[in-house]
Design an enzyme around this catalytic site. Sequence first.
Site, PDB file in Angstrom:
ATOM      1  CG  HIS A  33      -4.861   4.065  -0.795  1.00 13.90           C
ATOM      2  ND1 HIS A  33      -3.669   3.408  -0.980  1.00 13.90           N
ATOM      3  CD2 HIS A  33      -4.947   4.315   0.538  1.00 13.90           C
ATOM      4  CE1 HIS A  33      -3.060   3.250   0.197  1.00 13.90           C
ATOM      5  NE2 HIS A  33      -3.830   3.792   1.127  1.00 13.90           N
ATOM      6  CG  ASP A 126      -3.093   1.313  -3.717  1.00 17.54           C
ATOM      7  OD1 ASP A 126      -3.297   2.533  -3.609  1.00 17.54           O
ATOM      8  OD2 ASP A 126      -2.561   0.623  -2.815  1.00 17.54           O
TER       9      ASP A 126
END
Length: 467
Positions: A33, A126
Amino acid sequence: MALEGNAAAAAANGHDGSRRRHVLVFPLAYQGHINPMFRLAGILHARGFAITVFHTHFNAPDPARHPEYRFVPVPDGVSGPAPVAMEDVVSHIFALNAACEAPFRDRLAAVLEEYSRDAVACLIADGHLLSMVQVATRLAVPTLILRTGSAACFSCFLAYPLLINEGYLPVQESELETEVSELPPYRVRDLMRVGNHDLTRELLERAVAAVDTSAGLILNTFDALERRELEKLRQDLTLPVFDIGPLHMLSPAVESSLLRQDRSCLEWLDARPPASVLYVSFGSLACMSPRDLVETAWGIAGSNVPFLWVVRPGLVAAAGEENEVTVTRLPDGFEAATRGRGTVVAWAPQEEVLRHPAVAGFWTHCGWNSTTESVCEGVPMLCRPHFGDQMGNARYVEHVWRVGFEVGGELERGAVEAAIRRLVTGKDGAEMQARAGELKKAAKECTGVAGSSHLAINKLVDHMLSL
Ligand code: UDP
């Protein structure tokens, strides 16, 4: 009215007299990520935005690697060793959300006061940081979501309640091969799974809620790879979707590795013939049983194919020490049996490895970053998915793009040997390589000046300035 590409960049730069615009980003603190978020930040910085990175203490980035960004640590209150088992990773993500919510609110409020609210374009968070998206929304900061998986994967998130209603979920062992007619080409066993059913459902519900709360969805994918899936998403969502990937091809190179990359393997590759080496890596989280490690090692040894294998600390969780990151020991005799034909490193500069002409194939766990990095270099794949979206990605590799195949079931050294030979020296391996070469060309076109991803970035910048 939204500004067009160059005008947008100039506005972000403050060239038209407006104030320089700040973009705030908050990555989830896991390798798969962090990498795409820093790539996205690199793209936006090149377009004239100032970047402020909010981050947890857990897996904190190194500010010295990005002197042009501002870093704001957010206390995460989560102590103890990094989680190893997938269930623990998901519980950890929930715990980070809960613990960071209040400190993030304070820090975001302070940043807004310092920059002045009008100078902040948006927060890009995110997709697994719902709590941060909610905090920003309460403080009237527009948010965009970066999802680091495929478009198909997010369609699976959206379809989850339907799939439960239709009886596909929770997964029954006897139904694993059943085709999910509502979500082709997935079979039941390809559906997103992270430990138990309730945990998966909650993770997905929160991810969908984050997107629903936001002003747009950014995906690290590209039109030529997922045209049909992107069209479906655009039908199912009422907000704009920006397919701006593959980010690693569009962004200035950034070092956001949590482990030190051992670059000596590039020299080792330099001394190998073209298209001769199998690269083996299962990413930053997937764990093997001690038995699978042994079968993998002897399968690699028995194939006689040269190899570069990433054996990271913690790849095998030692018995009774599931939460300990341990140095992984290869079976006795493996080194002697493969001397001169292979090399093992703890962590590799993966993008450069995949770009290297000596690499013929990639044995991967099919994390989305690894999958796209391989596709974009025209490298065919052996797939050994472990959890999450990896089974679905492997399904696309084998069934849709036909650039690899899965090594399924119980790992057994004979089957591993045969699979490696099939990929690297077999006839259908050559066909997979040819198709992977076509995808590589398509990725290059999408990232070219008039390519779809480039245009999507222009649209994203326009959108950010219109919020
Ligand atoms: N990676 C790397 N060196 C390695 C193995 C992986 O730099 O030895 C990088 C890889 O290039 C990718 C990321 O780590 O960008 C892994 O992300 P992915 O989504 O493939 O898998 P995850 O680690 O999230 O399971």
